[in-house]
Design a protein around this motif. Structure first.
Motif, PDB file in Angstrom:
ATOM      1  N   ILE A   1      -5.612  -3.582  -3.265  1.00 35.94           N
ATOM      2  CA  ILE A   1      -4.675  -3.606  -2.148  1.00 35.94           C
ATOM      3  C   ILE A   1      -5.366  -2.944  -0.964  1.00 35.94           C
ATOM      4  O   ILE A   1      -5.752  -1.782  -1.050  1.00 35.94           O
ATOM      5  CB  ILE A   1      -3.381  -2.835  -2.499  1.00 35.94           C
ATOM      6  N   PRO A   2      -5.547  -3.663   0.138  1.00 34.48           N
ATOM      7  CA  PRO A   2      -6.205  -3.037   1.284  1.00 34.48           C
ATOM      8  C   PRO A   2      -5.332  -1.926   1.854  1.00 34.48           C
ATOM      9  O   PRO A   2      -4.107  -2.043   1.886  1.00 34.48           O
ATOM     10  CB  PRO A   2      -6.379  -4.178   2.281  1.00 34.48           C
ATOM     11  N   PRO A   3      -5.958  -0.828   2.298  1.00 35.56           N
ATOM     12  CA  PRO A   3      -5.160   0.274   2.850  1.00 35.56           C
ATOM     13  C   PRO A   3      -4.644  -0.068   4.241  1.00 35.56           C
ATOM     14  O   PRO A   3      -5.264  -0.830   4.988  1.00 35.56           O
ATOM     15  CB  PRO A   3      -6.158   1.431   2.900  1.00 35.56           C
ATOM     16  N   ARG A   4      -3.504   0.501   4.564  1.00 33.26           N
ATOM     17  CA  ARG A   4      -2.978   0.324   5.921  1.00 33.26           C
ATOM     18  C   ARG A   4      -3.873   1.055   6.916  1.00 33.26           C
ATOM     19  O   ARG A   4      -4.554   2.011   6.580  1.00 33.26           O
ATOM     20  CB  ARG A   4      -1.560   0.876   6.002  1.00 33.26           C
ATOM     21  N   ARG A   5      -3.823   0.620   8.119  1.00 35.35           N
ATOM     22  CA  ARG A   5      -4.672   1.184   9.160  1.00 35.35           C
ATOM     23  C   ARG A   5      -4.316   2.647   9.447  1.00 35.35           C
ATOM     24  O   ARG A   5      -5.179   3.455   9.769  1.00 35.35           O
ATOM     25  CB  ARG A   5      -4.510   0.362  10.437  1.00 35.35           C
ATOM     26  N   ASN A   6      -3.037   3.000   9.318  1.00 33.44           N
ATOM     27  CA  ASN A   6      -2.616   4.348   9.670  1.00 33.44           C
ATOM     28  C   ASN A   6      -2.730   5.337   8.504  1.00 33.44           C
ATOM     29  O   ASN A   6      -2.284   6.471   8.617  1.00 33.44           O
ATOM     30  CB  ASN A   6      -1.183   4.332  10.185  1.00 33.44           C
ATOM     31  N   ARG A   7      -3.327   4.951   7.419  1.00 35.07           N
ATOM     32  CA  ARG A   7      -3.518   5.837   6.271  1.00 35.07           C
ATOM     33  C   ARG A   7      -4.513   6.938   6.639  1.00 35.07           C
ATOM     34  O   ARG A   7      -5.560   6.663   7.201  1.00 35.07           O
ATOM     35  CB  ARG A   7      -4.045   5.033   5.092  1.00 35.07           C
ATOM     36  N   VAL A   8      -4.174   8.177   6.321  1.00 35.13           N
ATOM     37  CA  VAL A   8      -5.049   9.302   6.651  1.00 35.13           C
ATOM     38  C   VAL A   8      -6.363   9.205   5.885  1.00 35.13           C
ATOM     39  O   VAL A   8      -7.444   9.312   6.453  1.00 35.13           O
ATOM     40  CB  VAL A   8      -4.339  10.645   6.355  1.00 35.13           C
ATOM     41  N   VAL A   9      -6.268   8.998   4.579  1.00 33.59           N
ATOM     42  CA  VAL A   9      -7.461   8.840   3.746  1.00 33.59           C
ATOM     43  C   VAL A   9      -7.555   7.370   3.352  1.00 33.59           C
ATOM     44  O   VAL A   9      -6.748   6.881   2.569  1.00 33.59           O
ATOM     45  CB  VAL A   9      -7.380   9.729   2.485  1.00 33.59           C
ATOM     46  N   GLN A  10      -8.523   6.681   3.922  1.00 26.62           N
ATOM     47  CA  GLN A  10      -8.713   5.271   3.612  1.00 26.62           C
ATOM     48  C   GLN A  10      -9.365   5.147   2.230  1.00 26.62           C
ATOM     49  O   GLN A  10     -10.377   5.778   1.969  1.00 26.62           O
ATOM     50  CB  GLN A  10      -9.608   4.613   4.665  1.00 26.62           C
TER      51      GLN A  10
ATOM     52  N   ASP B   1       0.839  -1.196   0.000  1.00 25.81           N
ATOM     53  CA  ASP B   1       0.000   0.000   0.000  1.00 25.81           C
ATOM     54  C   ASP B   1       0.877   1.250   0.000  1.00 25.81           C
ATOM     55  O   ASP B   1       1.241   1.770   1.050  1.00 25.81           O
ATOM     56  CB  ASP B   1      -0.927  -0.006   1.217  1.00 25.81           C
ATOM     57  N   ALA B   2       1.222   1.696  -1.190  1.00 26.84           N
ATOM     58  CA  ALA B   2       2.000   2.921  -1.369  1.00 26.84           C
ATOM     59  C   ALA B   2       1.403   3.692  -2.539  1.00 26.84           C
ATOM     60  O   ALA B   2       1.050   3.095  -3.562  1.00 26.84           O
ATOM     61  CB  ALA B   2       3.459   2.594  -1.634  1.00 26.84           C
ATOM     62  N   ASP B   3       1.287   4.979  -2.385  1.00 19.16           N
ATOM     63  CA  ASP B   3       0.667   5.802  -3.425  1.00 19.16           C
ATOM     64  C   ASP B   3       1.380   5.667  -4.766  1.00 19.16           C
ATOM     65  O   ASP B   3       0.734   5.595  -5.810  1.00 19.16           O
ATOM     66  CB  ASP B   3       0.636   7.271  -2.993  1.00 19.16           C
TER      67      ASP B   3
END
Length: 113
Positions: free
Chosen positions: A52-61, A35-37
């Motif tokens: 790809i599921p987003p990481r939990r600490n992502r600001v914008v899910q 999960d990287a932009d």
């Protein structure tokens, strides 16, 4: 299939773009470690959907196709299957070319059976 062999200390995402380069796909399935932009943008530029599921600490899910993501278990089962071969799991072969050769042999065996 494509294989890129790296050292054990190298993060997998560093090789993702080079593995996907030149491949045509409708969707790219990966776990949270990918999960990287930058990677997601390159997948979308190639015309594929990033599942790809987003990481939990992502600001914008961001959203992803949960139903399609369940198909990733095929990849996990494949890796578990090749690890049943002791030479692969314990990395007996110290030279990269020998290890990759044996990995190709094992994959061929699994494909045939």
């Amino acid at each position: 299939m494509r294989w890129l062999l790296t050292g054990g200390e190298v993060v997998d995402i560093t090789q993702a773009k080079s593995l996907l380069e030149g491949l045509k796909a409708d969707a790219v399935l990966a776990d949270k470690g990918y999960d990287a932009d930058a990677l997601i943008d390159s997948i979308q530029v190639a015309g594929a959907t990033a599942v790809i599921p987003p990481r939990r600490n992502r600001v914008v899910q961001r959203s992803y196709d949960r139903h399609l993501y369940k198909e990733r278990n095929l990849v996990e089962r494949f890796f578990n299957r090749i690890k049943q071969f002791r030479r692969i799991a314990t990395r007996y072969e110290k030279l990269a070319r020998n290890y990759l050769s044996f990995l190709n042999l094992v994959c061929t065996y699994i494909w045939i059976t």
